[in-house]
Design an enzyme around this catalytic site. Structure first.
Site, PDB file in Angstrom:
ATOM      1  CG  ASP A  12      -1.748   1.215   1.514  1.00 62.14           C
ATOM      2  OD1 ASP A  12      -2.338   1.668   0.449  1.00 62.14           O
ATOM      3  OD2 ASP A  12      -1.840   1.724   2.566  1.00 62.14           O
ATOM      4  CG  ASP A  14      -1.565   7.700   0.613  1.00 64.48           C
ATOM      5  OD1 ASP A  14      -0.208   8.200   0.330  1.00 64.48           O
ATOM      6  OD2 ASP A  14      -2.150   7.568  -0.250  1.00 64.48           O
TER       7      ASP A  14
END
Ligand SMILES: [Mg+2]
Ligand SMILES: [Zn+2]
EC number: 3.1.3.-
Length: 174
Positions: A12, A14
């Site tokens: 991922d 953020d």
């Protein structure tokens, strides 16, 4: 033949690569989290490729454009390159939850596209995210190995939980 398939660390963005200030879309708001480059170099030393999969609903909400995202992504990839890290690809979903698209995590479409594009062996791959939707993406796309980054240590005890990406090197050993 099986061992020729690519093994991948799916990250991922953020909250895993950069501090999540909410809808980060500019270079001057993109702060790499300590240890990210070191962790990624470690993954590469074990033979993994690195793919980033990120929900970017800020595009669908009109907070920033595809072009803004593309500029930031190109800069981010160059920063990785400067640190001797190749990012195989960045997949993003630009939609909002109400769009009900097929790509927004926890839907498996971005993973499925990567598997087709790069002949990935999901059994030997990992997904690392900081949200339950990341964990559910792994489950929905049949990635067996996943780690939740959660420095607040909320009580998701079913998952392997670490404080940050660099701590995953104690878990991912081959
Ligand atoms: Mg996140
Ligand atoms: Zn989408």
């Amino acid at each position: 033949m099986e061992n020729k398939k690519t093994k991948v660390i799916f990250l991922d963005r953020d909250g895993v690569i950069n501090h999540d200030y909410g809808y980060v879309s500019k270079i001057d708001k993109f702060d790499f989290i300590d240890g990210v480059f070191e962790a990624c170099r470690y993954f590469i030393s074990l033979g993994y490729e690195i793919i980033i999969i990120t929900n970017q609903s800020g595009i669908g909400r009109g907070y920033y454009s595809e072009n803004d995202f593309s500029i930031l992504t190109n800069w981010m990839i160059k920063e990785f390159n400067k640190n001797d890290i190749k990012i195989l690809k960045v997949y993003h979903c630009p939609h909002t939850p109400s769009d009900n698209c097929a790509c927004r995590k926890p839907n498996p479409l971005m993973i499925n596209q990567a598997v087709e594009e790069f002949n990935i062996n999901l059994d030997s791959s990992w997904l690392i995210g900081d949200n339950i939707s990341d964990i559910n993406t792994a489950i929905n796309s049949k990635i067996k190995n996943y780690i939740l980054i959660d420095s607040k240590k909320n009580n998701q005890k079913d998952y392997m939980i670490v404080d940050n990406l660099i701590d995953t090197i104690n878990i991912i050993k081959n």
